[in-house]
Scaffold this motif. Structure first.
Motif, PDB file in Angstrom:
ATOM      1  N   ASN A  26       3.204  36.085  45.107  1.00 25.37           N
ATOM      2  CA  ASN A  26       2.212  34.613  44.400  1.00 25.37           C
ATOM      3  C   ASN A  26       1.900  34.293  45.858  1.00 25.37           C
ATOM      4  O   ASN A  26       0.810  33.471  46.086  1.00 25.37           O
ATOM      5  N   GLN A  34       1.846  35.402  49.032  1.00 25.58           N
ATOM      6  CA  GLN A  34       1.447  35.813  49.803  1.00 25.58           C
ATOM      7  C   GLN A  34      -0.233  35.566  49.566  1.00 25.58           C
ATOM      8  O   GLN A  34      -0.854  35.810  49.920  1.00 25.58           O
ATOM      9  N   ALA A  35      -0.881  35.811  47.943  1.00 29.34           N
ATOM     10  CA  ALA A  35      -1.441  35.872  47.350  1.00 29.34           C
ATOM     11  C   ALA A  35      -2.596  34.353  48.067  1.00 29.34           C
ATOM     12  O   ALA A  35      -3.488  34.817  48.126  1.00 29.34           O
ATOM     13  N   ILE A  36      -1.702  33.643  47.651  1.00 26.90           N
ATOM     14  CA  ILE A  36      -2.238  32.146  48.232  1.00 26.90           C
ATOM     15  C   ILE A  36      -2.558  32.307  50.032  1.00 26.90           C
ATOM     16  O   ILE A  36      -3.401  31.526  49.876  1.00 26.90           O
ATOM     17  N   GLY A  37      -1.890  33.504  50.410  1.00 28.57           N
ATOM     18  CA  GLY A  37      -1.943  33.158  51.767  1.00 28.57           C
ATOM     19  C   GLY A  37      -1.299  32.587  52.818  1.00 28.57           C
ATOM     20  O   GLY A  37      -1.615  32.191  54.023  1.00 28.57           O
TER      21      GLY A  37
END
Lengths: 276, 327, 339
Positions: free
Chosen positions: A171, A173-176
């Motif tokens: 999660n 990682q997905a947010i950046g």
């Protein structure tokens, strides 16, 4: 933080541990004020005397006051414990995080090196390192730190690998969020529980390893007192003067016990799930 | 419909996972989790990927976001090819594309309060000062049906449905354009599931969102989607608008899948024809030759073992990969 | 005729040194021989605990406070008061159970043959050869074709659907009178679920086994069961035949559940949803109805007094004050018309 102190006070067990350690720390810091005599002062008329009003914990084979030596010994033992464990824990944390988070080749290299360290018995490894570096208090601490590093590395690595499986890492990682921040904000807080418990265990281990090294003449150099050394010195005399071994042993047990109490309650205090 | 603007184009996407074995950890083969699939997603629509476990639907979602680096293929997001972008600049693109997970228990860091969880995305992308971020947090929490008093609590203090609301708030606080929902309501109880589905629909309208909805639950998919793609063993079997797919499924697999949903209407149950498929989904590391479904397909014939069916537009806007429709 | 299993006013409490509260309250269930009975409810409704109580497998912190669970086979036994030794004779033999997770329910270090025949070794006296033959037959019956090969396999070599078939074979090999199936298909894909449900239906008929199906999925209930109890927050709120429940649901909770699923199929814009969250056992409503806080029809009375199980029609009971009110209204009307 305020909340944390509040909870520590409410948690009786943790508080006892904390107070106990606080006392030991006070002893170490104010040793010159608390100890009635110098640690290496020899009273040749009072060799191997039992506890009395003059010598609270009795005297040893050279007529030195055991109480004073324990007070001064707190300096050495705490120092060795804390610094050696810090070296081991911080090193282990860094290597473990790199190994566990990035895996791949680097992980293989780090872990194989750790395996080599693991293959030697603790004391033999410590001896070798001290022998290479030369016997002194600093080198003893470095040696013990290195000896403890593989345990911490393994522990951190496996904890990281477990935590990494959680979707909140994906999660993030997905947010950046960048990898360094993921490690700091999401991984480290979630591996703290086993890590802290390991630190308390290692503290006792470090104090004991120092004792063994001192016994072999490679640790703290006489006449500086350390609890471990006192324990080992007293082994030959414990039949005639049990107090010579009893009091240093009690000091070690007390300190380790307090660290363990604190460690247990810290682990719980750091877990938001157990917060009422 | 087809004139609507395409937001995301997936072209020949492949994701192979190596199987390592032996002492030297050599690659011995590949699991073709996603094997050459193509589709596009249109603005403000809900595009669903359905299929059974191991069909590659979740991997597709993650490959689009490059959480798994695709093995091959292109992913065009508003015309920009995401595969060509360097890893570090891709991090900045992530704010436009968000992912919501199935498990509301493991997808939130247990050591962070709701407030911290919601502020993190904003601060990571430097979209707000800490003070502004806090204001936005308050606004977002209310949008997903929680209240400001929840902000200082930790995830474990919430029920599954509430946690999923937190996940949604965290994903939407960046105002993304595309949201990939990976089994986002599958772990929830029926009574809670419908609350969350309603919320998702309402937020889609409010924030003009495009959803890729990944699910194994065909009832939920039917309710939510505009178009549906059916996957099996890493390949796209059929893709059509929701009504066309449910009322007139072409592929034998889709037919079997639809007939396997337990009916909840006693009358419907009476006259429903059930197709019970034989066997299990084959091992994805060793798929059958030709059509991946042929071993379980009641309609399979010789040609199915010999060639992989082409993925063709059998009817307008209705794509299927089956030899029955490609004579 | 006595029912095969008779659960009477079963109450289960949670007890620890810190807290004590009721979890399961006044459960009454009668299952006849060969009957297929369903318990449906959301997570935390107590449906699984009820099934564990039947086999006396409750976790340590949970205690049966009162009630009886009577098993009528050749003789009548109250499973609550049975000794551990006698209970072991019943488990696997008279009552068998299959679980949700076929992945963890099989021991990874033993072959299928060993695990399948273990039950037989405990409860029956067969020769080795007979047992092996029994095992093969059973695997064939659950639709496993290469049974010789599968007998020698280890659990990790089988797919989820196959494992669940093996679990069913293990459960039925002693020909139990009652099979408890706790979410047997929840972990499986729809196409595999259809296979397994089909199989269970066939086997219960050919083996004359009664089934207690525990599930959260109303669809599974309709596929397999004759009667159903709807559980909410540790209580049965409605109980009747499957037809009655699906066509003439009476309790607001059952109605809500059905509406939310049915509206899914309709592609309507807004789904019907029950507001609020499922309560956890430590904050169940002490007085009144446990569903009251989420109920759109809640009245003052619902918060004060626990509703009775009311017979809304023949063989159909629902635990709600609305029915009592309606019945009283009807009575008033008829008495007025009569006078």
């Amino acid at each position: 933080m305020k909340d944390f102190t509040q909870r520590l006070i409410e948690d009786k067990v943790g508080l006892i541990g904390f107070i106990g350690i606080f006392i030991v720390v006070l002893l170490a810091i104010f040793a010159p004020l608390i100890a009635p005599y110098e640690p290496d002062e020899m009273f040749t008329n009072h060799v191997m005397e039992g506890p009395s009003s003059q010598f609270l914990f009795g005297t040893d084979e050279f007529g030195r006051d055991i109480f004073s030596r324990i007070v001064y010994g707190a300096q050495v033992s705490l120092q060795v414990g804390l610094i050696a464990v810090s070296i081991g824990a911080i090193g282990g944390l860094i290597f473990g995080l790199i190994s566990g988070y990035f895996q791949g080749k680097l992980d293989q290299v780090i872990m194989r090196i750790m395996d080599v360290f693991f293959a030697f018995p603790d004391i033999l490894l410590a001896l070798t390192i001290v022998a290479v570096l030369g016997p002194s208090l600093t080198n003893t601490m470095i040696a013990i730190g290195i000896v403890f590093m593989p345990v911490f590395t393994r522990l951190v690595r496996s904890a990281v690998m477990t935590v990494k499986e959680n979707e909140y890492i994906t999660n993030a990682q997905a947010i950046g969020v960048r990898p360094s921040m993921i490690i700091i904000k999401h991984i480290i807080p979630n591996i703290m529980a086993p890590f802290i418990v390991q630190i308390t265990l290692a503290l006792s281990g470090a104090i004991l390893t120092e004792a063994a090294l001192s016994f072999l003449g490679l640790g703290v150099q006489p006449p500086d007192p350390s609890w471990g050394m006192m324990l080992n010195d007293a082994r030959a005399y414990m039949e005639f003067g049990p107090w010579t071994i009893l009091f240093p042993a009690a000091a070690i047990v007390f300190t380790i016990f307090c660290f363990n109490l604190l460690g247990d309650s810290l682990r719980d205090l750091l877990d938001p799930k157990l917060k009422q | 419909m087809s004139e609507e603007q395409v937001v995301l184009e997936v072209k020949h996407l492949k994701k192979y996972f190596p199987i390592k074995g032996g002492i030297l950890k050599r690659t011995q083969g590949h699991v073709k989790a996603v094997d050459d699939i193509s589709f596009d997603v249109r603005e403000n629509e809900t595009f669903s990927l359905v299929g059974e476990s191991g069909c590659g639907k979740s991997t597709t979602g993650r490959a689009i976001l490059r959480l798994h680096e695709p093995t091959d293929g292109d992913v065009l997001f508003n015309g920009e090819n995401l595969i060509d972008v360097s890893k570090s600049s891709f991090r900045h693109l992530r704010k436009d594309m968000q992912l919501i997970f199935q498990d509301p228990y493991s997808s939130l860091n247990p050591r962070m309060t709701v407030k911290k969880l919601l502020m993190e995305p904003l601060l990571t992308h430097k979209l707000a000062t800490p003070k502004e971020a806090e204001e936005k947090t308050v606004e977002m929490v209310e949008k997903v049906g929680l209240s400001t008093e929840h902000l200082d609590r930790y995830p474990h203090e919430f029920s599954g449905g509430q946690r999923q609301r937190i996940s949604i708030a965290r994903a939407l606080i960046l105002r993304p354009k595309l949201v990939i929902l990976d089994e986002a309501v599958s772990a929830l109880d029926v009574s809670i599931q419908s609350q969350i589905l309603n919320l998702l629909k309402q937020l889609q309208e409010e924030f003009q969102l495009t959803y890729i909805f990944i699910s194994h639950d065909l009832n939920v998919v039917k309710h939510l989607s505009d178009r549906v793609g059916v996957m099996y063993l890493g390949q796209m079997m059929e893709l059509a608008e929701t009504e066309a797919l449910y009322d007139n499924p072409l592929h034998p697999y889709t037919k079997a899948l639809l007939s396997a949903i337990p009916s909840i209407n006693p009358k419907e149950k009476e006259n429903k024809e059930r197709i019970i498929l034989q066997g299990d989904v084959p091992d994805p590391s060793d798929p059958p030759s030709g059509c991946p479904f042929r071993l379980r397909c009641p309609m399979a014939h010789d040609r199915c073992a010999e060639e992989i069916p082409r993925y063709i537009e059998a009817e307008r806007d209705h794509w299927v990969a089956c030899h029955l429709y490609d004579e | 005729m006595k029912p095969l299993l008779d659960i009477n006013r079963l109450n289960i409490d949670y007890q620890s040194n810190k807290k004590e509260f009721n979890i399961i309250k006044d459960i009454n269930i009668q299952i006849d021989e060969k009957m297929k009975y369903g318990i449906v409810g959301e997570s935390g409704s107590g449906k699984s605990l009820t099934s564990l109580a039947i086999l006396n497998l409750l976790p340590d912190a949970l205690k049966v406070d009162q009630g009886h669970i009577k098993l009528n086979t050749d003789s009548t036994k109250d499973l609550i008061t049975l000794s551990k030794k006698e209970m072991r004779k019943i488990r696997g033999n008279d009552i068998a159970m299959i679980f949700q997770e076929p992945m963890t329910a099989l021991d990874p270090v033993y072959t299928i043959e060993y695990q399948l025949l273990e039950v037989l070794k405990i409860h029956k006296n067969y020769s080795k050869k007979e047992m092996h033959q029994k095992g093969l037959d059973m695997l064939n019956k659950v639709g496993i074709s290469r049974s010789e090969q599968i007998m020698k396999a280890y659990p990790h070599e089988l797919s989820g659907g196959m494992r669940q078939r093996v679990m069913i074979a293990m459960a039925l090999i002693c020909e139990p009178k009652l099979l408890i199936a706790d979410e047997p298909t929840t972990a499986l894909d729809v196409t595999i679920q259809a296979q397994i449900l089909d199989l269970m239906n066939d086997l219960s008929e050919s083996h004359h086994t009664a089934i207690l199906m525990i599930t959260h999925d109303l669809g599974v209930i309709l596929e397999t069961c004759e009667r159903v109890a709807v559980m909410y927050a540790g209580q049965i709120v409605e109980e009747s035949t499957v037809e009655n429940i699906f066509e003439e649901a009476a309790h607001p909770y059952t109605k809500g559940l059905l509406s939310s699923i049915q509206s899914l199929g309709e592609r309507s814009n807004e789904l019907y949803s029950i507001p609020g969250n499922v309560p956890t056992p430590d904050n169940y409503q002490e007085l009144g109805c446990r569903f009251a806080t989420r109920c759109p029809f809640a009245m003052d009375k619902c918060y004060e007094q626990e509703p009775p199980m009311f017979e809304v029609q023949d063989d159909h009971a629902s635990k709600c004050w609305l029915h009592v009110e309606e019945a009283q209204d009807d009575e008033r009307r008829t008495s007025r018309a009569g006078s």
